[in-house]
Write a protein that holds these residues in place. Sequence first.
Motif, PDB file in Angstrom:
ATOM      1  N   SER A  76       0.817  -1.214   0.000  1.00 51.52           N
ATOM      2  CA  SER A  76       0.000   0.000   0.000  1.00 51.52           C
ATOM      3  C   SER A  76       0.849   1.261   0.000  1.00 51.52           C
ATOM      4  CB  SER A  76      -0.902   0.039   1.235  1.00 51.52           C
ATOM      5  OG  SER A  76      -1.787  -1.035   1.244  1.00 51.52           O
ATOM      6  N   ILE A  77       0.421   2.241  -0.805  1.00 53.85           N
ATOM      7  CA  ILE A  77       1.110   3.531  -0.904  1.00 53.85           C
ATOM      8  C   ILE A  77       0.075   4.628  -0.731  1.00 53.85           C
ATOM      9  CG2 ILE A  77       2.523   5.045  -2.358  1.00 53.85           C
ATOM     10  CD1 ILE A  77       3.040   2.431  -4.061  1.00 53.85           C
ATOM     11  N   TYR A  78       0.401   5.623   0.064  1.00 49.67           N
ATOM     12  CA  TYR A  78      -0.434   6.796   0.286  1.00 49.67           C
ATOM     13  C   TYR A  78       0.153   7.923  -0.553  1.00 49.67           C
ATOM     14  CZ  TYR A  78      -2.835  10.405   3.092  1.00 49.67           C
ATOM     15  OH  TYR A  78      -3.626  11.440   3.527  1.00 49.67           O
ATOM     16  N   ILE A  79      -0.636   8.480  -1.472  1.00 48.88           N
ATOM     17  CA  ILE A  79      -0.177   9.556  -2.348  1.00 48.88           C
ATOM     18  C   ILE A  79      -0.967  10.815  -2.025  1.00 48.88           C
ATOM     19  CG2 ILE A  79       0.128  10.321  -4.730  1.00 48.88           C
ATOM     20  CD1 ILE A  79      -0.045   7.323  -5.534  1.00 48.88           C
ATOM     21  N   LEU A  80      -0.269  11.887  -1.675  1.00 47.48           N
ATOM     22  CA  LEU A  80      -0.890  13.170  -1.345  1.00 47.48           C
ATOM     23  C   LEU A  80      -0.537  14.183  -2.414  1.00 47.48           C
ATOM     24  CD1 LEU A  80      -2.373  15.067   0.672  1.00 47.48           C
ATOM     25  CD2 LEU A  80      -0.121  15.492   1.696  1.00 47.48           C
ATOM     26  N   GLY A  81      -1.554  14.797  -3.023  1.00 51.08           N
ATOM     27  CA  GLY A  81      -1.329  15.843  -4.010  1.00 51.08           C
ATOM     28  C   GLY A  81      -0.916  17.129  -3.315  1.00 51.08           C
ATOM     29  N   ILE A  82       0.233  17.692  -3.687  1.00 50.77           N
ATOM     30  CA  ILE A  82       0.747  18.891  -3.029  1.00 50.77           C
ATOM     31  C   ILE A  82       0.489  20.139  -3.854  1.00 50.77           C
ATOM     32  CG2 ILE A  82       2.823  20.044  -2.176  1.00 50.77           C
ATOM     33  CD1 ILE A  82       3.879  17.271  -1.434  1.00 50.77           C
ATOM     34  N   THR A  83       0.883  20.113  -5.111  1.00 49.70           N
ATOM     35  CA  THR A  83       0.696  21.270  -5.978  1.00 49.70           C
ATOM     36  C   THR A  83       0.383  20.780  -7.390  1.00 49.70           C
ATOM     37  OG1 THR A  83       1.642  23.421  -6.587  1.00 49.70           O
ATOM     38  CG2 THR A  83       3.126  21.556  -6.622  1.00 49.70           C
ATOM     39  N   PRO A  84      -0.408  21.514  -8.163  1.00 56.32           N
ATOM     40  CA  PRO A  84      -0.737  21.049  -9.508  1.00 56.32           C
ATOM     41  C   PRO A  84       0.508  20.813 -10.369  1.00 56.32           C
ATOM     42  CG  PRO A  84      -2.201  22.821  -8.879  1.00 56.32           C
ATOM     43  CD  PRO A  84      -1.121  22.754  -7.819  1.00 56.32           C
ATOM     44  N   GLY A  85       0.454  19.737 -11.118  1.00 53.92           N
ATOM     45  CA  GLY A  85       1.553  19.381 -12.006  1.00 53.92           C
ATOM     46  C   GLY A  85       1.571  17.888 -12.258  1.00 53.92           C
ATOM     47  N   ARG A  86       2.616  17.427 -12.932  1.00 57.88           N
ATOM     48  CA  ARG A  86       2.770  16.005 -13.254  1.00 57.88           C
ATOM     49  C   ARG A  86       4.109  15.503 -12.728  1.00 57.88           C
ATOM     50  NH1 ARG A  86      -0.906  14.154 -17.129  1.00 57.88           N
ATOM     51  NH2 ARG A  86      -2.077  15.832 -18.094  1.00 57.88           N
ATOM     52  N   THR A  87       4.086  14.273 -12.262  1.00 57.14           N
ATOM     53  CA  THR A  87       5.300  13.613 -11.813  1.00 57.14           C
ATOM     54  C   THR A  87       5.139  12.118 -12.054  1.00 57.14           C
ATOM     55  OG1 THR A  87       6.918  13.441 -10.017  1.00 57.14           O
ATOM     56  CG2 THR A  87       4.587  13.374  -9.387  1.00 57.14           C
ATOM     57  N   THR A  88       6.167  11.357 -11.773  1.00 52.88           N
ATOM     58  CA  THR A  88       6.131   9.917 -11.977  1.00 52.88           C
ATOM     59  C   THR A  88       6.485   9.190 -10.694  1.00 52.88           C
ATOM     60  OG1 THR A  88       6.826  10.233 -14.258  1.00 52.88           O
ATOM     61  CG2 THR A  88       7.072   8.022 -13.368  1.00 52.88           C
ATOM     62  N   MET A  89       5.687   8.171 -10.370  1.00 56.31           N
ATOM     63  CA  MET A  89       5.979   7.291  -9.245  1.00 56.31           C
ATOM     64  C   MET A  89       6.497   5.976  -9.827  1.00 56.31           C
ATOM     65  SD  MET A  89       3.482   5.840  -6.224  1.00 56.31           S
ATOM     66  CE  MET A  89       2.416   4.937  -7.341  1.00 56.31           C
ATOM     67  N   ASN A 101       5.963   2.339 -13.835  1.00 53.42           N
ATOM     68  CA  ASN A 101       6.077   3.784 -13.692  1.00 53.42           C
ATOM     69  C   ASN A 101       4.656   4.312 -13.808  1.00 53.42           C
ATOM     70  OD1 ASN A 101       8.856   4.361 -13.397  1.00 53.42           O
ATOM     71  ND2 ASN A 101       9.161   3.968 -15.566  1.00 53.42           N
ATOM     72  N   VAL A 102       4.206   5.055 -12.829  1.00 58.36           N
ATOM     73  CA  VAL A 102       2.852   5.584 -12.823  1.00 58.36           C
ATOM     74  C   VAL A 102       2.911   7.097 -12.949  1.00 58.36           C
ATOM     75  CG1 VAL A 102       0.694   5.740 -11.523  1.00 58.36           C
ATOM     76  CG2 VAL A 102       2.154   3.709 -11.283  1.00 58.36           C
ATOM     77  N   GLU A 103       2.282   7.628 -14.001  1.00 54.48           N
ATOM     78  CA  GLU A 103       2.203   9.072 -14.145  1.00 54.48           C
ATOM     79  C   GLU A 103       1.135   9.583 -13.181  1.00 54.48           C
ATOM     80  OE1 GLU A 103       0.927  12.517 -17.303  1.00 54.48           O
ATOM     81  OE2 GLU A 103       1.464  10.550 -18.092  1.00 54.48           O
ATOM     82  N   ILE A 104       1.528  10.527 -12.345  1.00 57.55           N
ATOM     83  CA  ILE A 104       0.612  11.129 -11.384  1.00 57.55           C
ATOM     84  C   ILE A 104       0.353  12.561 -11.817  1.00 57.55           C
ATOM     85  CG2 ILE A 104       0.297  11.842  -8.980  1.00 57.55           C
ATOM     86  CD1 ILE A 104       2.098   9.460  -8.220  1.00 57.55           C
ATOM     87  N   HIS A 105      -0.919  12.887 -11.968  1.00 60.68           N
ATOM     88  CA  HIS A 105      -1.325  14.227 -12.367  1.00 60.68           C
ATOM     89  C   HIS A 105      -2.076  14.855 -11.193  1.00 60.68           C
ATOM     90  CE1 HIS A 105      -3.866  16.937 -15.187  1.00 60.68           C
ATOM     91  NE2 HIS A 105      -2.867  17.591 -14.650  1.00 60.68           N
ATOM     92  N   VAL A 106      -1.433  15.810 -10.528  1.00 62.82           N
ATOM     93  CA  VAL A 106      -2.075  16.520  -9.420  1.00 62.82           C
ATOM     94  C   VAL A 106      -2.831  17.697 -10.016  1.00 62.82           C
ATOM     95  CG1 VAL A 106      -1.740  17.775  -7.253  1.00 62.82           C
ATOM     96  CG2 VAL A 106      -0.316  15.772  -7.775  1.00 62.82           C
ATOM     97  N   THR A 107      -4.130  17.730  -9.743  1.00 60.13           N
ATOM     98  CA  THR A 107      -5.010  18.754 -10.292  1.00 60.13           C
ATOM     99  C   THR A 107      -5.502  19.680  -9.181  1.00 60.13           C
ATOM    100  OG1 THR A 107      -6.944  17.338 -10.002  1.00 60.13           O
ATOM    101  CG2 THR A 107      -5.824  17.226 -12.137  1.00 60.13           C
ATOM    102  N   PRO A 108      -5.888  20.903  -9.536  1.00 53.28           N
ATOM    103  CA  PRO A 108      -6.485  21.770  -8.524  1.00 53.28           C
ATOM    104  C   PRO A 108      -7.742  21.107  -7.951  1.00 53.28           C
ATOM    105  CG  PRO A 108      -5.998  23.016 -10.510  1.00 53.28           C
ATOM    106  CD  PRO A 108      -5.784  21.558 -10.836  1.00 53.28           C
ATOM    107  N   ASP A 109      -7.964  21.236  -6.649  1.00 55.90           N
ATOM    108  CA  ASP A 109      -9.161  20.696  -6.018  1.00 55.90           C
ATOM    109  C   ASP A 109     -10.222  21.789  -6.066  1.00 55.90           C
ATOM    110  OD1 ASP A 109     -11.111  19.438  -4.598  1.00 55.90           O
ATOM    111  OD2 ASP A 109      -9.963  19.223  -2.763  1.00 55.90           O
ATOM    112  N   ILE A 110     -11.133  21.674  -7.016  1.00 56.03           N
ATOM    113  CA  ILE A 110     -12.092  22.746  -7.253  1.00 56.03           C
ATOM    114  C   ILE A 110     -13.480  22.445  -6.696  1.00 56.03           C
ATOM    115  CG2 ILE A 110     -10.886  23.661  -9.265  1.00 56.03           C
ATOM    116  CD1 ILE A 110     -12.921  22.104 -10.982  1.00 56.03           C
TER     117      ILE A 110
END
Length: 161
Positions: A76-89, A101-110
């Motif tokens: 199990s992995i806990y992923i917290l979105g910090i700021t909008p953008g893209r990164t890879t886990m 390799n998992v592309e993670i896309h952090v989006t604004p929480d609207i």
Amino acid sequence: MTTSSLLRAGLFGLAMASLSVPYASAESLQVMKGAATAPLSVPMNRAVVVESDTPFAEVSIANPGIADISTLSLRSIYILGITPGRTTMTLLSADGKLISNVEIHVTPDIAEFKERLQQILPGETIEVPTANDGIVLLGTVSSAVKLDRALDLAKLGCQTC
């Protein structure tokens, strides 16, 4: 603040089926064998728990300024979105082989902004999709005054988006 949508994403050679988690406004994704790669969306200041049916030995994030990860267990992995953008886990097995390799896309929480917009301008048909690292207001309003109000809310409200 709650979310009504369940996230769906795929990993290389793995599929993630979404499950709702009743605590901490988090989403949980179950990792299983067999699907195509797709980005994992994580709203800013929200969390996703990824559970793997295969244990991993190492997990890393390319840009920890965009998303923070913590291992909860060997599966199990806990992923917290910090700021909008893209990164890879990256997930590695005990023998050092790449699991995915998992592309993670952090989006604004609207979600909160949408609720506030609906409370202040009820009956106006304004959609709020995200675009890149911000938002877009789409729709029709009944007056220029309401348009100005919607734009003011977007400027103020999305400083935290």
